[in-house]
Every structure is written in C-alpha cells, then in structure tokens.
Design a protein around this motif. Sequence first.
Motif, PDB file in Angstrom:
ATOM      1  N   VAL A   1      -0.309  -2.754  -7.439  1.00  0.00           N
ATOM      2  CA  VAL A   1       0.813  -2.038  -6.608  1.00  0.00           C
ATOM      3  C   VAL A   1       2.172  -2.388  -7.002  1.00  0.00           C
ATOM      4  CG1 VAL A   1       1.730  -2.208  -4.265  1.00  0.00           C
ATOM      5  CG2 VAL A   1      -0.610  -2.153  -4.221  1.00  0.00           C
TER       6      VAL A   1
ATOM      7  N   GLY B   1      -7.146  -9.646  -4.088  1.00  0.00           N
ATOM      8  CA  GLY B   1      -5.912  -9.483  -3.389  1.00  0.00           C
ATOM      9  C   GLY B   1      -4.808  -9.681  -4.732  1.00  0.00           C
TER      10      GLY B   1
ATOM     11  N   ILE C   1      -5.285  -1.450   2.144  1.00  0.00           N
ATOM     12  CA  ILE C   1      -4.862  -2.611   2.861  1.00  0.00           C
ATOM     13  C   ILE C   1      -5.721  -2.841   4.143  1.00  0.00           C
ATOM     14  CG2 ILE C   1      -3.016  -1.417   4.681  1.00  0.00           C
ATOM     15  CD1 ILE C   1      -2.617  -4.908   2.947  1.00  0.00           C
TER      16      ILE C   1
ATOM     17  N   ALA D   1      -4.872  -6.705  -6.777  1.00  0.00           N
ATOM     18  CA  ALA D   1      -4.288  -5.499  -6.007  1.00  0.00           C
ATOM     19  C   ALA D   1      -2.880  -5.389  -5.962  1.00  0.00           C
ATOM     20  CB  ALA D   1      -4.927  -5.419  -4.622  1.00  0.00           C
ATOM     21  N   ALA D   2      -2.323  -6.678  -5.580  1.00  0.00           N
ATOM     22  CA  ALA D   2      -0.963  -6.810  -5.524  1.00  0.00           C
ATOM     23  C   ALA D   2       0.043  -6.446  -6.939  1.00  0.00           C
ATOM     24  CB  ALA D   2      -0.421  -8.298  -5.210  1.00  0.00           C
TER      25      ALA D   2
ATOM     26  N   THR E   1      -7.717   2.689   4.091  1.00  0.00           N
ATOM     27  CA  THR E   1      -6.761   2.299   2.966  1.00  0.00           C
ATOM     28  C   THR E   1      -7.092   1.164   2.294  1.00  0.00           C
ATOM     29  OG1 THR E   1      -5.196   1.253   4.451  1.00  0.00           O
ATOM     30  CG2 THR E   1      -4.999   3.798   4.402  1.00  0.00           C
TER      31      THR E   1
ATOM     32  N   THR F   1      -7.978  -6.371   4.285  1.00  0.00           N
ATOM     33  CA  THR F   1      -7.437  -7.140   5.513  1.00  0.00           C
ATOM     34  C   THR F   1      -8.498  -7.134   6.703  1.00  0.00           C
ATOM     35  OG1 THR F   1      -5.974  -5.499   6.603  1.00  0.00           O
ATOM     36  CG2 THR F   1      -5.010  -7.016   5.006  1.00  0.00           C
TER      37      THR F   1
ATOM     38  N   GLN G   1      -0.622   2.179  -4.164  1.00  0.00           N
ATOM     39  CA  GLN G   1      -0.172   1.757  -2.784  1.00  0.00           C
ATOM     40  C   GLN G   1      -0.771   1.018  -1.922  1.00  0.00           C
ATOM     41  OE1 GLN G   1       3.399   1.637  -3.029  1.00  0.00           O
ATOM     42  NE2 GLN G   1       3.037   2.883  -4.926  1.00  0.00           N
ATOM     43  N   TRP G   2      -0.537   0.161  -0.880  1.00  0.00           N
ATOM     44  CA  TRP G   2      -1.087  -0.455  -0.087  1.00  0.00           C
ATOM     45  C   TRP G   2      -1.714   0.576   0.866  1.00  0.00           C
ATOM     46  CZ3 TRP G   2      -2.554  -5.040  -1.355  1.00  0.00           C
ATOM     47  CH2 TRP G   2      -1.615  -5.830  -2.050  1.00  0.00           C
ATOM     48  N   ASP G   3      -1.069   1.575   1.003  1.00  0.00           N
ATOM     49  CA  ASP G   3      -1.607   2.509   1.905  1.00  0.00           C
ATOM     50  C   ASP G   3      -2.463   3.641   1.236  1.00  0.00           C
ATOM     51  OD1 ASP G   3       0.531   3.757   0.980  1.00  0.00           O
ATOM     52  OD2 ASP G   3       1.338   4.638   2.868  1.00  0.00           O
TER      53      ASP G   3
END
Length: 174
Positions: free
Chosen positions: A16, A9, A48, A12-13, A46, A52, A22-24
């Motif tokens: 991004v 995570g 995110i 990924a952040a 996606t 999640t 992007q998250w999407d």
Amino acid sequence: GSNTKAVTGMIAALLVKQQLLQWDTPFFSLFPDLKKGSRRAYQDITLIQALTYRNKLPKYTYTSPSPRAAQIRGNDAMQRYAFVKWLLQQPPVTDTAEINYTNAGYTLAGLMLQKVSHKTYPDLVAALGQQLQISFGIGSPNLQDSTQTWGHNANGQAEPPATNEKLNWLMAAG
C-alpha cells in the motif's frame, strides 16, 4: 501458527505504501475472472475487509474437511487460486456480527498481494525477511524440528509433526 497473519499484514502495508494497491482495493478488481460463480455476499470485499475479518467468508482452517486435496490441483500458486475459487462459491456465514474470525480473508489478501507485486507469496515473505533481517520459515515448523511451534486442532490440542496440504492454501493466514 497464526503469526503469519502479521507478516501478511506487514507485506500488505508495504505494498500500500508503494501504491501498488490501496486498503480499499476490491478483490474482484484484481480478479474479475473469479467474480462469475462467486456468491453475491462476497462481491464487495476489499483488502482491508479481508485482513480485518469484516466479511462474510466461511469459517475455514486447515482442519476443515472440505475441499479435499484431490479437488485442488496444480502447483502451489495454482492450488491457492483454485482454493479461493472454491471458497468464493461456498455459502456465506449468516452471523451478523461485525467481526467474522476466519482464515479465509487472508487467502484472498494473499492472492491480491501476489497479483500486484508479481511475486509469489513465499517470495514476498522472503523479501520481507531480508528487509527485516529475519529468517522466516514456511510450513509446519515442528516438521523439521520438533522443538519448534506446533499447530493445533479445532479443540486447541497440539498436533504432531505432519505435512498438511491445506497449509499451502492458507499460507497467508498461518
């Protein structure tokens, strides 16, 4: 353990934040070659949603019986790709709950992070470790030192030190 999910995570952040994705970002926008043959239920996943548990990917852990090691070949990166290809051909969960706790989403996310960064997942972890001044290890910690964290089976019972090839496939999850 599943503490690797937090590392994934964080990676990924950072990617991004660097605007490498992007998250999407849809999984199949990065891997259109995997779309053919994949189940319809997975077409819009996606980043995110993968991170999640908001997807219909099958429940999967390193204790799952299939696929067997003989079905997933090649070097580590090729195995992770082949595993995701196999995974996307499996029937989706039918539970309509919003959250579907599965390691499977992290395998997709891990591939996405590798693709946009042009680095292997272990290299991404090493770079994060350097940035945070943390020495991360990859693999079963108790294999090298029995006093370190042990994995567990489906019943939550500790597993003795051992090599499990499925940990490579699930590297981004734990």
